[in-house]
Write a protein that holds these residues in place. Structure first.
Motif, PDB file in Angstrom:
ATOM      1  N   ASN A 170      44.909  34.845  44.539  1.00 27.17           N
ATOM      2  CA  ASN A 170      44.278  35.297  43.292  1.00 27.17           C
ATOM      3  C   ASN A 170      44.194  36.823  43.218  1.00 27.17           C
ATOM      4  N   GLU A 171      44.005  37.497  44.361  1.00 18.06           N
ATOM      5  CA  GLU A 171      43.985  38.966  44.380  1.00 18.06           C
ATOM      6  C   GLU A 171      45.371  39.524  44.060  1.00 18.06           C
ATOM      7  N   LEU A 172      46.374  38.870  44.586  1.00 22.56           N
ATOM      8  CA  LEU A 172      47.753  39.298  44.355  1.00 22.56           C
ATOM      9  C   LEU A 172      48.135  39.132  42.888  1.00 22.56           C
ATOM     10  N   ILE A 173      47.762  38.022  42.303  1.00 19.62           N
ATOM     11  CA  ILE A 173      48.065  37.761  40.896  1.00 19.62           C
ATOM     12  C   ILE A 173      47.347  38.768  40.000  1.00 19.62           C
ATOM     13  N   ALA A 174      46.078  39.005  40.282  1.00 24.19           N
ATOM     14  CA  ALA A 174      45.302  39.954  39.479  1.00 24.19           C
ATOM     15  C   ALA A 174      45.892  41.360  39.583  1.00 24.19           C
ATOM     16  N   ALA A 175      46.279  41.760  40.794  1.00 28.46           N
ATOM     17  CA  ALA A 175      46.849  43.092  40.992  1.00 28.46           C
ATOM     18  C   ALA A 175      48.198  43.223  40.288  1.00 28.46           C
ATOM     19  N   ALA A 176      49.005  42.178  40.341  1.00 30.97           N
ATOM     20  CA  ALA A 176      50.314  42.210  39.688  1.00 30.97           C
ATOM     21  C   ALA A 176      50.170  42.417  38.184  1.00 30.97           C
ATOM     22  N   LYS A 177      49.118  41.864  37.612  1.00 35.98           N
ATOM     23  CA  LYS A 177      48.866  42.045  36.175  1.00 35.98           C
ATOM     24  C   LYS A 177      48.499  43.489  35.852  1.00 35.98           C
ATOM     25  N   GLU A 178      47.911  44.185  36.824  1.00 30.51           N
ATOM     26  CA  GLU A 178      47.502  45.583  36.634  1.00 30.51           C
ATOM     27  C   GLU A 178      48.687  46.547  36.720  1.00 30.51           C
ATOM     28  N   GLY A 179      49.695  46.187  37.520  1.00 29.63           N
ATOM     29  CA  GLY A 179      50.856  47.056  37.652  1.00 29.63           C
ATOM     30  C   GLY A 179      51.440  47.017  39.045  1.00 29.63           C
ATOM     31  N   MET A 180      52.600  47.632  39.192  1.00 26.87           N
ATOM     32  CA  MET A 180      53.308  47.560  40.472  1.00 26.87           C
ATOM     33  C   MET A 180      52.605  48.335  41.582  1.00 26.87           C
ATOM     34  N   ASP A 181      51.961  49.462  41.272  1.00 26.68           N
ATOM     35  CA  ASP A 181      51.218  50.190  42.302  1.00 26.68           C
ATOM     36  C   ASP A 181      50.078  49.333  42.836  1.00 26.68           C
ATOM     37  N   GLU A 182      49.356  48.701  41.942  1.00 26.72           N
ATOM     38  CA  GLU A 182      48.235  47.860  42.342  1.00 26.72           C
ATOM     39  C   GLU A 182      48.726  46.672  43.163  1.00 26.72           C
ATOM     40  N   PHE A 183      49.857  46.087  42.742  1.00 26.59           N
ATOM     41  CA  PHE A 183      50.465  44.974  43.479  1.00 26.59           C
ATOM     42  C   PHE A 183      50.773  45.394  44.916  1.00 26.59           C
TER      43      PHE A 183
END
Length: 166
Positions: free
Chosen positions: A7-20
């Protein structure tokens, strides 16, 4: 193996590639106690080290360029390891070429670039090593595209970077 919550990975991916990518490197930093040492280096595999080096590289160059990267102690981690080759294998060929060009400057002036400096001497390094300016400009031009290539590689080979858990 480093574990990351899905779930953290999915949420970060939605924020952008740096966050991912930061989800991975944040987990690596946590696993090594926040600082890379000779004792904790074996806790990460080669791909994880490459991604962590990319994090250090981007954070430092964005904030203060190659001079800051080297002065903050990351020169050897970036330039004395197969970082440039590894990110080329990740698909970031332009960034790899840039790292090799910066390595030439680093290798030729390593002692001067790595020595302890006062604030005044540190600032003078930016004047003495203007050759890095052009490389930094190129980096900022290619940064988004190269980061996207690296993020895509990580996504396609996720098992090499972490175990994703529910």
């Amino acid at each position: 193996m480093i574990q990351i919550k899905e779930n953290e990975l999915i949420a970060a991916a939605k924020e952008g590639m740096d966050e991912f990518l930061n989800v991975f490197t944040d987990a690596y930093l946590q696993a090594i106690g926040g600082q890379l040492t000779p004792e904790n280096m074996p806790l990460l595999n080669g791909n994880q080290h490459t991604l962590l080096a990319f994090r250090f590289f981007t954070d430092e160059v964005r904030e203060g360029g190659f001079v800051q990267l080297i002065q903050n102690g990351y020169g050897a981690y970036i330039f004395d390891n197969p970082f440039a080759k590894a990110i080329r294998l990740f698909g970031a060929k332009e960034l790899s070429k840039l790292i090799y060009r910066a390595k030439e400057i680093y290798d030729a002036h390593r002692t001067e670039l790595e020595r302890e400096t006062t604030d005044e001497e540190f600032n003078a390094l930016y004047v003495d090593f203007e050759a890095f300016d052009d490389l930094e400009e190129i980096y900022f031009d290619i940064e988004e595209e190269q980061t996207a290539l690296i993020a895509s590689y990580v996504d396609d080979h996720i098992q090499d970077f972490a175990e994703v858990v529910a």
